[in-house]
Enzyme design. Structure first.
Site, PDB file in Angstrom:
ATOM      1  CG  ASP A 243      -2.155   0.919   0.925  1.00  0.00           C
ATOM      2  OD1 ASP A 243      -2.072   1.758  -0.004  1.00  0.00           O
ATOM      3  OD2 ASP A 243      -3.171   0.813   1.629  1.00  0.00           O
TER       4      ASP A 243
HETATM    5  C1  BGC Z   1      -4.966   3.367  -0.024  1.00  0.00           C
HETATM    6  C2  BGC Z   1      -5.059   2.407  -1.200  1.00  0.00           C
HETATM    7  C3  BGC Z   1      -4.858   3.165  -2.485  1.00  0.00           C
HETATM    8  C4  BGC Z   1      -3.522   3.874  -2.435  1.00  0.00           C
HETATM    9  C5  BGC Z   1      -3.212   4.673  -3.681  1.00  0.00           C
HETATM   10  C6  BGC Z   1      -3.722   4.195  -0.062  1.00  0.00           C
HETATM   11  O1  BGC Z   1      -3.774   5.202   0.890  1.00  0.00           O
HETATM   12  O2  BGC Z   1      -5.031   2.654   1.179  1.00  0.00           O
HETATM   13  O3  BGC Z   1      -6.295   1.754  -1.197  1.00  0.00           O
HETATM   14  O4  BGC Z   1      -4.944   2.284  -3.565  1.00  0.00           O
HETATM   15  O5  BGC Z   1      -3.529   4.774  -1.345  1.00  0.00           O
HETATM   16  O6  BGC Z   1      -4.015   5.797  -3.775  1.00  0.00           O
END
Ligand code: BGC
Length: 761
Positions: A243
């Site tokens: 993530d």
């Molecule tokens: C989120 C993800 C997301 C990523 C990119 C993170 O903060 O938890 O779900 O895909 O950011 O935006």
């Protein structure tokens, strides 16, 4: 090579790795292990690796061709906002998830996006989780079926999916640091199966590891999770991506099996990898394996991006939304609204709909249907009259004047339709809610309108469940729209006027009080830990087992027609599998869709089982008077629990009841199966409790004989005391002359003749 675009065996990957990476300096390879920008990976031309482009998200593209961020502070390019996970979950329809996946895949391919960051299949452990709007359900089976359908059809369009957030990411409070402390059986039965189903059945190109720790170890550094389970047990051969900014220890993450750290640039930790390589803490093979997976992903070709028909996608967004709204209550047949009626539409959400969530999933919707306009359009066609009053201020302050005006509008109407719900500010990534209540001014408004109007319908827009208490009994109908995406306004209007027959079902329980919820005592945790104290008794599994009252059970949802379920036949198809066949008839006078829900209920086995668990479902469309024969397969896993000692799925011998239910609390038909069950033969040691020796299928009877207890004058209570001691304790305390040789022989049998493990291991 197989014909799957993302499939390449580990052997093939390693062959590439050693053949073409050996000449590349380690620094250059390490640079591939984190992104180049917020959304793009690094490239390495000499090894044939092009940059891979990623974009959120689960229900619509959030592709930022301008400035980048993951809080959706900067605008993204316009895209279709399809119904979010909460709505798709309520559709109980893999076809709906698949249609969304395929449209999203087309939009992504057209914009040259290689990987779409979705779906989110985390379990809704608590109604307070700020990201519940992105997730499907409190039940792993629904989440897995819908997630797999989404991934399959998205990937069929070319782009890869990224199933997220792996794993046990069930809250937003302290999500970057919290340790989700969860026992092994609960992990296996509740928090992992949706990922398992998506990975094994739909083969996503990537899996995104979550921010949180699991039992003290960051998901992104968890070798058991990312390598032993994901790759070893489930056979995942794609790429594991972190993530965004989740990686704290890049070296530990690489060793654990995390291939790609995102984003990259200054935020990446490539230098740490090089340092660790020099120090011998990582090997060049570790790096090559991760690079090989990135190359496999980069080698996938997107089809030539055609133009997207955004009008057609808007129509699709409307159709999908219509599958998802849940009719919770409909007294006096107030819905559907008939021609000629005088309708008072009340509530700011009718003009400014709430249709999606906040944070990284936020879509810059190409266009948005306004419920009020959509209602007016149908009303014009059927000769109904519509008046509107705003009723409340969207920013939440009390507004007596708006309320008064709404009451006056309602007084003149045959039916008042109040649009209530939560604003995006109350539900977003990064924050959990503190209450499940609607804003107090909206509750006041609903009650005042209900007192004034002849009939009152409430339409709800919210990403996580809201309490219906304090006003439920005062209104005639409640349509829970959750968040329906850009076509939601149209879908709601069609349902209100009966052009669409509602067919959504709750994929999560609506409790009477937050305090009744099984997660309540342990959410969102304290001092860095959140204890999953309710174990497997998540959501309806708890409420049904405890026979605790709820406002609406999981699975609940009404229709404008009626369905009858009968003739359940359950046939065993193997030693521990079965098929349930049931006939469903539409006994009303409208076409409609019904969801057949099949649960398994058993008290068999040594672990506490939830009263019933959803094991299969099917949505069927029926004309008035039509009957359908529905078959639901119940594979071995439908009957199994996770046995910690055996480290395996085990079917307990005994009675298993297959139940067709209207919802988790209402059994319509059931049939019993007697399953022989698995032989669980654990390896015995002197530290195994005597009771487990007694129950051992191979040596149980001989143990009693060896201990001299067979036929001995021993009471039940004494036997129970003995059973809980370890064999070592029993030998020491019993005063009996027990042959250690004989016990050695029994232990040997329990190991299947394998040598005893060394004391160290
Ligand atoms: C989120 C993800 C997301 C990523 C990119 C993170 O903060 O938890 O779900 O895909 O950011 O935006």
């Amino acid at each position: 090579m197989t014909d799957h675009p993302f499939e390449e065996s580990a052997g093939e990957q390693n062959a590439h790795a050693s053949s073409s990476f050996s000449e590349v300096p380690a620094e250059r390879k390490a640079a591939l292990l984190s992104g180049r920008t917020f959304w793009e990976t690094e490239s390495l031309e000499e090894a044939g690796i092009r940059p891979v482009v990623m974009a959120d998200g689960p229900y619509g593209l959030r592709h930022q061709s301008g400035r980048h961020d993951n809080l959706a502070l900067f605008e993204s390019d316009p895209a279709t906002c399809f119904p979010p996970g909460v709505a798709i979950g309520s559709s109980w329809d893999p076809g709906t998830a698949a249609r969304l996946g395929s449209a999203l895949g087309k939009e992504a391919a057209a914009r040259r996006i290689d990987v779409v960051l979705g779906p989110g299949v985390n379990i809704k452990r608590s109604p307070l989780c700020g990201r519940n709007f992105e997730y499907y359900s409190e039940d792993p089976h629904i989440s897995g079926v819908l997630g797999a359908a989404f991934v399959r059809s998205l990937q069929a369009e070319g782009p890869g999916a990224s199933v997220k957030h792996f794993a046990v990411n069930n809250q937003e409070t302290n999500r970057q640091t919290i340790s989700a402390d969860v026992d092994e059986r609960t992990l296996r039965e509740i928090y992992l199966p949706a990922f398992e189903q998506v990975v094994t059945q739909a083969r996503p190109a990537t899996v995104m590891s979550s921010y949180n720790k699991i039992n003290g170890v960051y998901a992104s550094e968890n070798r058991w999770l990312l390598t032993e389970l994901l790759r070893g047990e489930w056979g995942f051969d794609g790429l594991v991506v972190s993530d965004w900014s989740a990686v704290t220890d890049r070296v530990a993450a690489l060793k654990a099996g995390l291939d790609l750290e995102m984003p990259g640039g200054d935020m990446g930790h490539d230098a740490d990898v090089i340092e660790a390589l020099r120090a011998g803490a990582v090997t060049e093979e570790d790096i090559d394996a991760a690079v090989a997976r990135l190359r496999t992903l980069a080698a996938r070709e997107l089809p030539a991006g055609g133009d997207v028909d955004y009008d057609a996608h808007h129509e699709l967004a409307r159709e999908l939304a219509a599958e998802c709204a849940v009719l919770l209550r409909n007294e006096h047949g107030v819905l559907p609204i008939r021609g000629g009626a005088h309708v008072a539409v009340i509530g700011a959400f009718a003009e400014h709909p709430r249709y999606q969530g906040g944070g990284s999933a936020h879509v810059n919707a190409i266009r948005v249907d306004q419920p009020l306009e959509e209602i007016r359009a149908i009303a014009d066609e059927i000769g109904a009259m519509v008046a509107y009053a705003q009723g409340f201020a969207l920013d939440g302050p009390e507004n007596e004047e708006l309320r008064e005006e709404a009451i006056q509008t309602a007084l003149d109407a045959d039916v008042a339709v109040v649009f209530a719900g939560l604003t995006e500010a109350r539900e977003s990534e990064g924050i959990d809610r503190e209450t499940i209540g609607l804003p107090a001014d909206q509750v006041k408004l609903i009650r005042a309108v209900a007192a004034a109007a002849r009939r009152t319908v409430v339409v709800l827009s919210n990403g996580g469940v809201v309490s219906l208490e304090g006003w439920h009994d005062e209104v005639d109908a409640i349509l829970e729209g959750f968040l329906l995406g850009q076509g939601g306004g149209h879908a709601i209007a069609e349902i209100l006027f009966g052009r669409v027959n509602p067919s959504g079902r709750l994929a999560e329980t609506i409790p009477l009080r937050l305090e009744d919820h099984p997660s309540w005592l342990n959410f969102p945790g304290e001092q860095g830990h959140v204890r999953y104290g309710e174990g497997v008794l998540v959501g309806y599994r708890y409420f049904t087992t405890a026979d605790a009252p709820v406002r609406y059970p999981f699975g609940h949802g009404l229709s404008y027609t009626a369905f009858e379920t009968g003739d359940l036949v359950v046939e065993q198809t193997g030693p521990d599998s079965a098929v349930a066949q049931v006939r469903v008839t539409n006994t009303g006078d409208r076409a409609g869709k019904h969801v057949v829900q099949v649960y398994v209920s058993t008290g068999a086995g040594p672990v506490r089982r939830p009263l019933r668990e959803l094991r299969g479902f099917a949505k069927v469309a029926l004309q008035p008077g039509e009957t359908a024969a529905v078959e639901i397969e119940l594979p071995r896993r439908a009957f199994a629990y996770w046995n910690v000692a055996a480290q395996d799925w085990v079917v307990a011998g005994g009675e298993h009841r297959v139940q067709v239910c209207a919802d988790a609390a209402t059994v319509l038909a059931e049939a019993a199966l007697i399953l022989e069950g698995d032989r669980v033969a654990i390896e015995l040691t002197l530290d195994t409790p005597v009771g487990a020796w007694f129950e051992h299928p191979d040596v149980g009877a001989r143990t009693k004989r060896t201990l001299g207890l067979e036929g001995a004058p021993i009471t039940e209570e004494q036997l129970a005391m003995v059973a809980s001691m370890t064999m070592r304790q029993f030998i020491g305390i019993s005063g009996l002359d027990i042959s250690t040789d004989a016990l050695e022989e029994l232990m040997d049998v329990s190991r299947g003749g394998r040598p005893a493990p060394s004391p160290a291991g």
